[in-house]
Scaffold this motif. Sequence first.
Motif, PDB file in Angstrom:
ATOM      1  N   SER A  86      -0.864 -13.591  -3.500  1.00  0.00           N
ATOM      2  CA  SER A  86      -1.210 -12.196  -3.385  1.00  0.00           C
ATOM      3  C   SER A  86      -2.671 -12.085  -3.798  1.00  0.00           C
ATOM      4  N   PHE A  87      -3.400 -11.166  -3.189  1.00  0.00           N
ATOM      5  CA  PHE A  87      -4.808 -11.030  -3.548  1.00  0.00           C
ATOM      6  C   PHE A  87      -5.220  -9.573  -3.426  1.00  0.00           C
ATOM      7  N   THR A  88      -6.255  -9.239  -4.148  1.00  0.00           N
ATOM      8  CA  THR A  88      -6.766  -7.872  -4.110  1.00  0.00           C
ATOM      9  C   THR A  88      -8.205  -7.878  -4.582  1.00  0.00           C
ATOM     10  N   ARG A 123       0.874  -1.184   0.000  1.00  0.00           N
ATOM     11  CA  ARG A 123       0.000   0.000   0.000  1.00  0.00           C
ATOM     12  C   ARG A 123       0.901   1.221   0.000  1.00  0.00           C
ATOM     13  N   LEU A 124       0.721   2.082  -0.957  1.00  0.00           N
ATOM     14  CA  LEU A 124       1.577   3.264  -1.073  1.00  0.00           C
ATOM     15  C   LEU A 124       0.721   4.527  -1.083  1.00  0.00           C
ATOM     16  N   ALA A 125       1.273   5.620  -0.571  1.00  0.00           N
ATOM     17  CA  ALA A 125       0.582   6.907  -0.632  1.00  0.00           C
ATOM     18  C   ALA A 125       0.375   7.296  -2.096  1.00  0.00           C
ATOM     19  N   PRO A 145     -11.717  -5.284  -8.824  1.00  0.00           N
ATOM     20  CA  PRO A 145     -11.553  -4.105  -9.684  1.00  0.00           C
ATOM     21  C   PRO A 145     -10.223  -3.374  -9.510  1.00  0.00           C
ATOM     22  N   ASN A 146      -9.350  -3.827  -8.608  1.00  0.00           N
ATOM     23  CA  ASN A 146      -8.100  -3.104  -8.345  1.00  0.00           C
ATOM     24  C   ASN A 146      -7.057  -3.428  -9.422  1.00  0.00           C
ATOM     25  N   LEU A 147      -7.232  -2.785 -10.564  1.00  0.00           N
ATOM     26  CA  LEU A 147      -6.372  -3.094 -11.713  1.00  0.00           C
ATOM     27  C   LEU A 147      -4.894  -2.760 -11.487  1.00  0.00           C
ATOM     28  N   PRO A 148      -4.551  -1.639 -10.806  1.00  0.00           N
ATOM     29  CA  PRO A 148      -3.122  -1.386 -10.572  1.00  0.00           C
ATOM     30  C   PRO A 148      -2.459  -2.511  -9.775  1.00  0.00           C
ATOM     31  N   SER A 149      -3.111  -3.004  -8.725  1.00  0.00           N
ATOM     32  CA  SER A 149      -2.515  -4.096  -7.942  1.00  0.00           C
ATOM     33  C   SER A 149      -2.421  -5.379  -8.770  1.00  0.00           C
ATOM     34  N   ARG A 150      -3.441  -5.645  -9.568  1.00  0.00           N
ATOM     35  CA  ARG A 150      -3.395  -6.844 -10.424  1.00  0.00           C
ATOM     36  C   ARG A 150      -2.247  -6.739 -11.413  1.00  0.00           C
ATOM     37  N   ARG A 151      -2.030  -5.532 -11.911  1.00  0.00           N
ATOM     38  CA  ARG A 151      -0.926  -5.322 -12.856  1.00  0.00           C
ATOM     39  C   ARG A 151       0.422  -5.557 -12.162  1.00  0.00           C
ATOM     40  N   VAL A 152       0.554  -5.097 -10.921  1.00  0.00           N
ATOM     41  CA  VAL A 152       1.793  -5.336 -10.172  1.00  0.00           C
ATOM     42  C   VAL A 152       2.010  -6.845 -10.026  1.00  0.00           C
ATOM     43  N   MET A 153       0.972  -7.571  -9.677  1.00  0.00           N
ATOM     44  CA  MET A 153       1.090  -9.032  -9.520  1.00  0.00           C
ATOM     45  C   MET A 153       1.571  -9.679 -10.814  1.00  0.00           C
ATOM     46  N   TYR A 194       2.778   8.680  -4.733  1.00  0.00           N
ATOM     47  CA  TYR A 194       3.917   7.869  -5.186  1.00  0.00           C
ATOM     48  C   TYR A 194       3.513   6.762  -6.162  1.00  0.00           C
ATOM     49  N   TRP A 195       2.245   6.763  -6.574  1.00  0.00           N
ATOM     50  CA  TRP A 195       1.788   5.723  -7.506  1.00  0.00           C
ATOM     51  C   TRP A 195       2.392   5.930  -8.898  1.00  0.00           C
ATOM     52  N   ASN A 196       2.396   4.836  -9.626  1.00  0.00           N
ATOM     53  CA  ASN A 196       2.782   4.832 -11.046  1.00  0.00           C
ATOM     54  C   ASN A 196       4.220   5.278 -11.301  1.00  0.00           C
ATOM     55  N   ARG A 197       5.101   4.933 -10.355  1.00  0.00           N
ATOM     56  CA  ARG A 197       6.535   5.152 -10.563  1.00  0.00           C
ATOM     57  C   ARG A 197       7.280   3.825 -10.528  1.00  0.00           C
ATOM     58  N   GLY A 198       6.532   2.716 -10.499  1.00  0.00           N
ATOM     59  CA  GLY A 198       7.178   1.404 -10.469  1.00  0.00           C
ATOM     60  C   GLY A 198       7.625   0.954  -9.093  1.00  0.00           C
ATOM     61  N   LEU A 199       7.254   1.730  -8.050  1.00  0.00           N
ATOM     62  CA  LEU A 199       7.768   1.412  -6.708  1.00  0.00           C
ATOM     63  C   LEU A 199       7.186   0.113  -6.154  1.00  0.00           C
ATOM     64  N   ALA A 200       5.890  -0.102  -6.323  1.00  0.00           N
ATOM     65  CA  ALA A 200       5.276  -1.328  -5.799  1.00  0.00           C
ATOM     66  C   ALA A 200       5.871  -2.544  -6.503  1.00  0.00           C
ATOM     67  N   THR A 201       6.065  -2.435  -7.794  1.00  0.00           N
ATOM     68  CA  THR A 201       6.627  -3.549  -8.553  1.00  0.00           C
ATOM     69  C   THR A 201       8.050  -3.858  -8.088  1.00  0.00           C
TER      70      THR A 201
HETATM   71  C1  LIG Z   1      -1.619  -0.723  -6.015  1.00  0.00           C
HETATM   72  C2  LIG Z   1      -0.444   0.208  -5.773  1.00  0.00           C
HETATM   73  C3  LIG Z   1       0.355  -0.298  -4.618  1.00  0.00           C
HETATM   74  C4  LIG Z   1       0.400   0.259  -7.051  1.00  0.00           C
HETATM   75  O1  LIG Z   1       1.635   0.865  -6.752  1.00  0.00           O
HETATM   76  P1  LIG Z   1       2.534   1.539  -7.881  1.00  0.00           P
HETATM   77  O2  LIG Z   1       3.871   1.812  -7.266  1.00  0.00           O
HETATM   78  O3  LIG Z   1       1.763   2.653  -8.463  1.00  0.00           O
HETATM   79  O4  LIG Z   1       2.662   0.356  -8.942  1.00  0.00           O
HETATM   80  P2  LIG Z   1       3.621   0.330 -10.223  1.00  0.00           P
HETATM   81  O5  LIG Z   1       3.937   1.721 -10.646  1.00  0.00           O
HETATM   82  O6  LIG Z   1       4.744  -0.572  -9.919  1.00  0.00           O
HETATM   83  O7  LIG Z   1       2.682  -0.375 -11.312  1.00  0.00           O
HETATM   84  C5  LIG Z   1       1.345   0.050 -11.488  1.00  0.00           C
HETATM   85  C6  LIG Z   1       0.826  -0.528 -12.801  1.00  0.00           C
HETATM   86  O8  LIG Z   1      -0.603  -0.388 -12.813  1.00  0.00           O
HETATM   87  C7  LIG Z   1      -0.968   0.299 -14.000  1.00  0.00           C
HETATM   88  N1  LIG Z   1      -2.193   1.048 -13.734  1.00  0.00           N
HETATM   89  C8  LIG Z   1      -2.305   2.185 -13.021  1.00  0.00           C
HETATM   90  N2  LIG Z   1      -3.603   2.559 -13.015  1.00  0.00           N
HETATM   91  C9  LIG Z   1      -4.286   1.636 -13.746  1.00  0.00           C
HETATM   92  C10 LIG Z   1      -5.655   1.466 -14.089  1.00  0.00           C
HETATM   93  N3  LIG Z   1      -6.605   2.326 -13.685  1.00  0.00           N
HETATM   94  N4  LIG Z   1      -6.006   0.393 -14.841  1.00  0.00           N
HETATM   95  C11 LIG Z   1      -5.081  -0.489 -15.250  1.00  0.00           C
HETATM   96  N5  LIG Z   1      -3.752  -0.392 -14.949  1.00  0.00           N
HETATM   97  C12 LIG Z   1      -3.377   0.665 -14.199  1.00  0.00           C
HETATM   98  C13 LIG Z   1       0.206   1.178 -14.308  1.00  0.00           C
HETATM   99  O9  LIG Z   1       0.166   1.610 -15.650  1.00  0.00           O
HETATM  100  C14 LIG Z   1       1.349   0.210 -14.025  1.00  0.00           C
HETATM  101  O10 LIG Z   1       1.500  -0.774 -15.040  1.00  0.00           O
HETATM  102  P3  LIG Z   1       2.589  -0.615 -16.243  1.00  0.00           P
HETATM  103  O11 LIG Z   1       3.944  -0.570 -15.597  1.00  0.00           O
HETATM  104  O12 LIG Z   1       2.376  -1.826 -17.078  1.00  0.00           O
HETATM  105  O13 LIG Z   1       2.284   0.668 -16.947  1.00  0.00           O
HETATM  106  C15 LIG Z   1      -0.942   1.592  -5.405  1.00  0.00           C
HETATM  107  O14 LIG Z   1      -1.737   2.028  -6.464  1.00  0.00           O
HETATM  108  C16 LIG Z   1      -1.724   1.625  -4.092  1.00  0.00           C
HETATM  109  O15 LIG Z   1      -1.135   1.696  -3.013  1.00  0.00           O
HETATM  110  N6  LIG Z   1      -3.089   1.610  -4.161  1.00  0.00           N
HETATM  111  C17 LIG Z   1      -3.961   1.752  -3.013  1.00  0.00           C
HETATM  112  C18 LIG Z   1      -3.896   0.630  -2.018  1.00  0.00           C
HETATM  113  C19 LIG Z   1      -4.047  -0.702  -2.639  1.00  0.00           C
HETATM  114  O16 LIG Z   1      -4.782  -0.881  -3.583  1.00  0.00           O
HETATM  115  N7  LIG Z   1      -3.316  -1.641  -2.054  1.00  0.00           N
HETATM  116  C20 LIG Z   1      -3.305  -2.964  -2.500  1.00  0.00           C
HETATM  117  C21 LIG Z   1      -4.313  -3.767  -1.807  1.00  0.00           C
HETATM  118  S1  LIG Z   1      -4.016  -5.420  -2.282  1.00  0.00           S
END
Ligand SMILES: CC(C)(COP(=O)(O)OP(=O)(O)OC[C@H]1O[C@@H](n2cnc3c(N)ncnc32)[C@H](O)[C@@H]1OP(=O)(O)O)[C@@H](O)C(=O)NCCC(=O)NCCS
Length: 111
Positions: free
Chosen positions: A61-63, A28-30, A66-74, A33-40
């Motif tokens: 890992s689970f989420t 979980r990130l503030a 609809p949490n597409l960013p987390s699914r993408r990280v996985m 700081y999203w979309n900088r590759g930090l979670a990955t």
């Molecule tokens: C989920 C989360 C940790 C992602 O962290 P992050 O550092 O932004 O992740 P990354 O930058 O490493 O990768 C994010 C990916 O999601 C993609 N993404 C972002 N928003 C998106 C959206 N709306 N739909 C689809 N993909 C999306 C980004 O493009 C990126 O993929 P890419 O490298 O192929 O372009 C962060 O968004 C977060 O803390 N969210 C709130 C809390 C949460 O959801 N926690 C997880 C509970 S399991």
Amino acid sequence: MGEMIGFIGLGVPSFEAHFTPCIEIGWRLAARYWNRGLATEGAAAMLRHGREELGLTDLVSFTAMPNLPSRRVMEKIGLVHDAVGDFDHPRVPEGHWLRRHVLYRTRRWEF
Ligand SMILES: CC(C)(COP(=O)(O)OP(=O)(O)OC[C@H]1O[C@@H](n2cnc3c(N)ncnc32)[C@H](O)[C@@H]1OP(=O)(O)O)[C@@H](O)C(=O)NCCC(=O)NCCS
């Protein structure tokens, strides 16, 4: 002093589900700081740590579905969606739009 921007780590889920007990990778990130590759980057490091230092062969890992960013990280760290493993999170109220969760797993044959 550095700023706390969130967490990325291994944990043991405290609820019961068909795949527990298990060890999960979570994050979980503030928002700023999203979309900088930090979670990955952090999750990949945790996966390596679990495998190489702790000898773990099976991580999940689970989420919320609809949490597409987390699914993408996985997906980016090489986890695979176990579609038959998707589940209703017992801590999310029935009928809530975030109750349905997707389950991702390591592929044992990679270890
Ligand atoms: C989920 C989360 C940790 C992602 O962290 P992050 O550092 O932004 O992740 P990354 O930058 O490493 O990768 C994010 C990916 O999601 C993609 N993404 C972002 N928003 C998106 C959206 N709306 N739909 C689809 N993909 C999306 C980004 O493009 C990126 O993929 P890419 O490298 O192929 O372009 C962060 O968004 C977060 O803390 N969210 C709130 C809390 C949460 O959801 N926690 C997880 C509970 S399991």
